[in-house]
Motif scaffolding. Structure first.
Motif, PDB file in Angstrom:
ATOM      1  N   GLN A   3       0.927  -1.058  -0.097  1.00  0.00           N
ATOM      2  CA  GLN A   3       0.027   0.075   0.072  1.00  0.00           C
ATOM      3  C   GLN A   3       1.128   1.539   0.050  1.00  0.00           C
ATOM      4  N   ILE A   4       1.861   1.275   0.816  1.00  0.00           N
ATOM      5  CA  ILE A   4       2.676   2.559   0.872  1.00  0.00           C
ATOM      6  C   ILE A   4       3.367   2.623  -0.466  1.00  0.00           C
ATOM      7  N   VAL A   5       4.113   1.609  -0.989  1.00  0.00           N
ATOM      8  CA  VAL A   5       4.614   1.690  -2.286  1.00  0.00           C
ATOM      9  C   VAL A   5       3.759   2.184  -3.259  1.00  0.00           C
ATOM     10  N   ARG A   6       2.537   1.768  -3.479  1.00  0.00           N
ATOM     11  CA  ARG A   6       1.699   2.218  -4.239  1.00  0.00           C
ATOM     12  C   ARG A   6       1.307   3.605  -4.042  1.00  0.00           C
ATOM     13  N   ALA A   7       1.206   4.144  -2.871  1.00  0.00           N
ATOM     14  CA  ALA A   7       0.950   5.605  -2.765  1.00  0.00           C
ATOM     15  C   ALA A   7       2.301   6.228  -2.998  1.00  0.00           C
ATOM     16  N   LEU A   8       3.438   5.890  -2.716  1.00  0.00           N
ATOM     17  CA  LEU A   8       4.620   6.378  -3.555  1.00  0.00           C
ATOM     18  C   LEU A   8       4.665   6.468  -5.137  1.00  0.00           C
TER      19      LEU A   8
END
Length: 157
Positions: free
Chosen positions: A17-22
């Motif tokens: 989720q964090i990588v996709r937000a980045l």
């Protein structure tokens, strides 16, 4: 109580989720870089900072989980093989996370190239703006020409 495999699964989901937000922020950065929108770039960087900290914290949590369960230093693939009951779900998570990371790397590489190009353009612009000054100062007197100590613009014609 949750098993370490379930904790790892949760941590991997959070990391994705964090990588996709980045990735979303990196994609927004591309057009801002292309047009040189400094205000937008600043806003994007401000949104990225907490995500990077969250990612670091999540990865540290993953390392703690692995360390506490004797699988620290092993590849994710090897860790997944040790959890046959969750092997399919963890393998899928590993692949989707890997794909997201690869896409983020691709976009970041593109953004880096755009930024480098913009910086080169700015550098050229600054250099070209500095060159005309030599016509108006005594520092720019052509070699072989007697310098009067006055700027060109102040000399009598």
């Amino acid at each position: 109580m949750r098993t370490w495999v379930e904790e790892l699964e949760t941590a991997l989901k959070k990391e994705e989720q964090i990588v996709r937000a980045l990735l979303e922020q990196a994609l927004l950065k591309t057009p801002a870089l292309q047009v040189g929108n400094i205000a937008e770039l600043s806003a994007i960087v401000n949104r990225e900072q907490p995500l990077v900290l969250q990612l670091q914290s999540t990865r540290e949590g993953q390392q703690r989980i692995l360390s506490q369960n004797g699988v620290e230093g092993e590849t994710l693939r090897a860790v997944i093989a040790q959890a046959p009951e969750k092997e399919e779900a963890l393998s899928h998570l590993r692949e989707t996370l890997r794909a997201a990371v690869l896409e983020l790397q691709r976009v970041n590489t593109k953004n880096h190239a755009i930024a480098a190009s913009r910086f080169a353009q700015y550098d050229q612009l600054v250099k070209s703006l500095q060159k005309p000054q030599t016509l108006y100062t005594n520092h720019g007197a052509a070699s072989g020409r007697k310098s009067t100590g006055q700027a060109f613009i102040d000399q009598k014609i």
